[in-house]
Design an enzyme around this catalytic site. Structure first.
Site, PDB file in Angstrom:
ATOM      1  N   TYR A 181       0.816  -1.213   0.000  1.00 23.70           N
ATOM      2  CA  TYR A 181       0.000   0.000   0.000  1.00 23.70           C
ATOM      3  C   TYR A 181       0.848   1.261   0.000  1.00 23.70           C
ATOM      4  O   TYR A 181       0.303   2.363  -0.038  1.00 23.70           O
ATOM      5  CB  TYR A 181      -0.938   0.017   1.215  1.00 23.70           C
ATOM      6  N   LYS A 230       3.644 -13.836   5.748  1.00 31.41           N
ATOM      7  CA  LYS A 230       4.097 -14.764   4.695  1.00 31.41           C
ATOM      8  C   LYS A 230       5.626 -14.788   4.757  1.00 31.41           C
ATOM      9  O   LYS A 230       6.307 -14.672   3.737  1.00 31.41           O
ATOM     10  CB  LYS A 230       3.565 -14.267   3.345  1.00 31.41           C
ATOM     11  N   ASP A 277      -1.687 -17.836   4.968  1.00 25.10           N
ATOM     12  CA  ASP A 277      -2.625 -18.731   4.262  1.00 25.10           C
ATOM     13  C   ASP A 277      -3.248 -19.719   5.251  1.00 25.10           C
ATOM     14  O   ASP A 277      -4.425 -20.068   5.152  1.00 25.10           O
ATOM     15  CB  ASP A 277      -1.976 -19.452   3.076  1.00 25.10           C
ATOM     16  N   ASP A 279      -5.992  -6.516   5.016  1.00 23.50           N
ATOM     17  CA  ASP A 279      -7.122  -6.113   4.186  1.00 23.50           C
ATOM     18  C   ASP A 279      -7.970  -7.346   3.869  1.00 23.50           C
ATOM     19  O   ASP A 279      -9.197  -7.347   4.020  1.00 23.50           O
ATOM     20  CB  ASP A 279      -6.571  -5.495   2.889  1.00 23.50           C
TER      21      ASP A 279
END
Ligand code: NAD
Length: 492
Positions: free
Chosen positions: A130, A177, A210, A234
């Site tokens: 972002y 991640k 995930d 988000d």
């Protein structure tokens, strides 16, 4: 302070924004909180007038003055052109913590009803992809820079732990991640692990994002506070709102050290604009967060109780909920009717669920200033050495052709270590044949093992390579405190 008059900037916003904001304002007034609203503009109309920021100076001035904002959703132009006015607002005022609670509501049927889903997603709000730093490297290859800083990570992670402590929460889950993006998401994870030691009473766990998505769909009640980077946050916060009834019920607060912006998670839902059918609950619950921030705890509790009573009784049900419960959509309550029902229920208590007594406080006041581990002096003291450079080249040549040419251009001090295409090594040949998309990365390192690559060596190399290849960008290879500040190529 409770009972005093408050000055708040209100941005009605686009689409359904004015309707849901009006609903919240009416309820706040009915609860007896005295707010002087400064109405300000942002979003679609502002873009149309040619202001490419979407946030006019008058609005910025109002927020700088009031320090508290209640805002409706703002339409974002898609693709090329203007940036999102929402993101601009969050960044301009450094509201680095996006707090999105998701908990089971009475009368709102979900697959997980009765399991006690009650989590708060704390999303970093400024950095990551972002940062919005995107470049076309060639006409065919786009790149977006993922920026994660120690300072930004520490601010949001500490915010999450302090929130957990204030609200008596048991666990903070860090979702990253880091297994794939070892430096960016890895930095966030490392800062989390460092800071967790300061909060021994809170269980700190790290999960790969995930797996968080998987676990949230399977057994969401296990989550308490979840802290994560911007894009991860988000996505999983929308997932979390889907678990407890959908966007119509999902509130949020964007907190900085001294400015806070409250808004629903949902967007401007243009197809429902002006029809008086949208569910205002998300914005009403966002305004409850705002009242807590203003220390209007009693009013916040009365309004939240009234929302719970209205949902639990199910006499006034908006279209989205009627659809979910198989009710009569034609007979569903209007936005105005639902608002009236909540006002009529002020001072009643829910009977099927415990009243909520969350205590989201002004972050600046509630947070003791800790010792920060970031800062210029700390950073400057980190030993460092530049050991090479990555040159990115616009080229459709095969690695077998480009490799020897680049080797010859390497010069005395540097040597070509490898070439990669989209992060996979293609030279020296690995026996595999990854596709060429017209952008190669050539990695040069100091010829002598353990030696530094000087700026003069790197600049001279760039000059030689530029005479033969169209270069697109350059990244130095640094070692910080003995740790490589760059990753290997896949297959290297
Ligand atoms: P959206 O949230 O506006 O609407 C998606 C769908 O969700 C709607 O069609 C509706 O079915 C449902 N929905 C949303 N809010 C609801 C509510 N209060 N009650 C009942 N149902 C509701 O998402 P979108 O269509 O992807 O985006 C529309 C515009 O809003 C875009 O320009 C987008 O950029 C912008 N947006 C703004 C914000 C913000 O201001 N914070 C957030 C998300 C999207």
């Amino acid at each position: 302070m409770p009972g005093q008059r408050h000055l708040v900037t209100v941005i009605p916003g686009d689409g359904v924004g004015p309707e849901v904001v009006r609903s919240a304002q009416r309820i706040i007034a009915a609860a007896g909180v005295a707010i002087d609203w400064e109405t300000a503009e942002a979003g679609a109309e502002v873009f149309k007038r040619g202001d490419t920021s979407g946030v006019p100076t008058a609005t910025r001035d109002s927020i700088a003055r009031t320090r508290v904002v209640l805002k409706g959703p703002l339409e974002t132009p898609v693709g090329f052109g203007e940036k999102s006015a929402n993101v601009t607002l969050r960044k301009l005022f450094e509201t680095y913590a996006n707090v999105r609670p998701a908990h089971e509501l009475p009368g709102v049927p979900t697959r997980y009803a009765g399991e006690g889903v009650d989590m708060i997603i704390v999303r970093e709000n400024i950095e990551d992809l972002y940062a919005g730093i995107e470049h076309m490297q060639t006409p065919d290859v786009a790149q977006c820079l993922k920026v994660i800083s120690r300072k930004g990570s520490e601010k949001i992670i500490r915010y999450a732990f302090e929130l957990a402590r204030r609200e008596g929460r048991r666990k903070v889950t860090c979702a990253t991640k880091a297994n794939i993006m070892k430096l960016t998401e890895g930095l966030f994870k490392r800062v989390f692990e460092e800071l967790s030691a300061e909060y021994p009473e809170i269980v700190a766990e790290h999960l790969i994002i995930d797996n968080v998505a998987h676990q949230m769909a399977k057994s969401p009640a296990q989550f308490d506070v979840v802290v994560t980077t911007n894009l991860n946050g988000d996505i999983i916060s929308d997932l979390a709102s889907g678990l407890v009834g959908g966007l119509g019920f999902a509130p949020s607060g964007n907190y900085g050290d001294d400015i806070a912006i409250f808004e629903a998670v949902h967007g401007s839902a243009p197809k429902y604009a002006g029809k008086d059918v949208i569910n205002p609950t998300a914005l009403i619950l966002s305004s409850v967060m705002m009242l807590r921030h203003l220390d209007e705890t009693d009013a916040a509790e009365r309004i939240e109780d009234a929302v719970l009573v209205t949902l639990e009784e199910g006499r006034s049900v908006t279209q989205d909920l009627a659809r979910q419960t198989g009710g009569d959509v034609e007979q569903a309550a209007s936005t105005t009717g639902f608002t009236d029902a909540i006002i009529a229920n002020l001072d009643r208590q829910p009977t099927t669920v415990a009243p909520r007594r969350g205590s989201e406080r002004p972050s600046g006041q509630a947070r003791p200033r800790p010792h920060w581990t970031y800062g210029e002096a700390v950073s400057a003291a980190v030993p460092r050495m530049t050991v090479g450079v990555d040159l990115f080249l616009e080229s459709w040549e095969t690695a077998e052709t480009a490799g020897p040419i680049l080797e010859a251009l390497a010069g005395e001090a540097l040597t070509l270590q490898m070439i990669s295409s989209r992060g996979t090594m293609v030279y020296p040949a690995t026996g595999l044949a990854p596709d060429n998309v017209g952008l190669l990365r050539a990695r040069f390192v100091a010829r002598e093992t353990g030696a530094a690559a000087t700026d003069a060596d790197i600049l001279a190399l760039q000059g030689r390579v530029a005479a033969r290849f169209a270069w697109t960008h350059v990244e130095k290879l640094n070692i910080f405190a003995g740790e490589p500040g760059f990753t290997k190529a896949q297959g290297q």
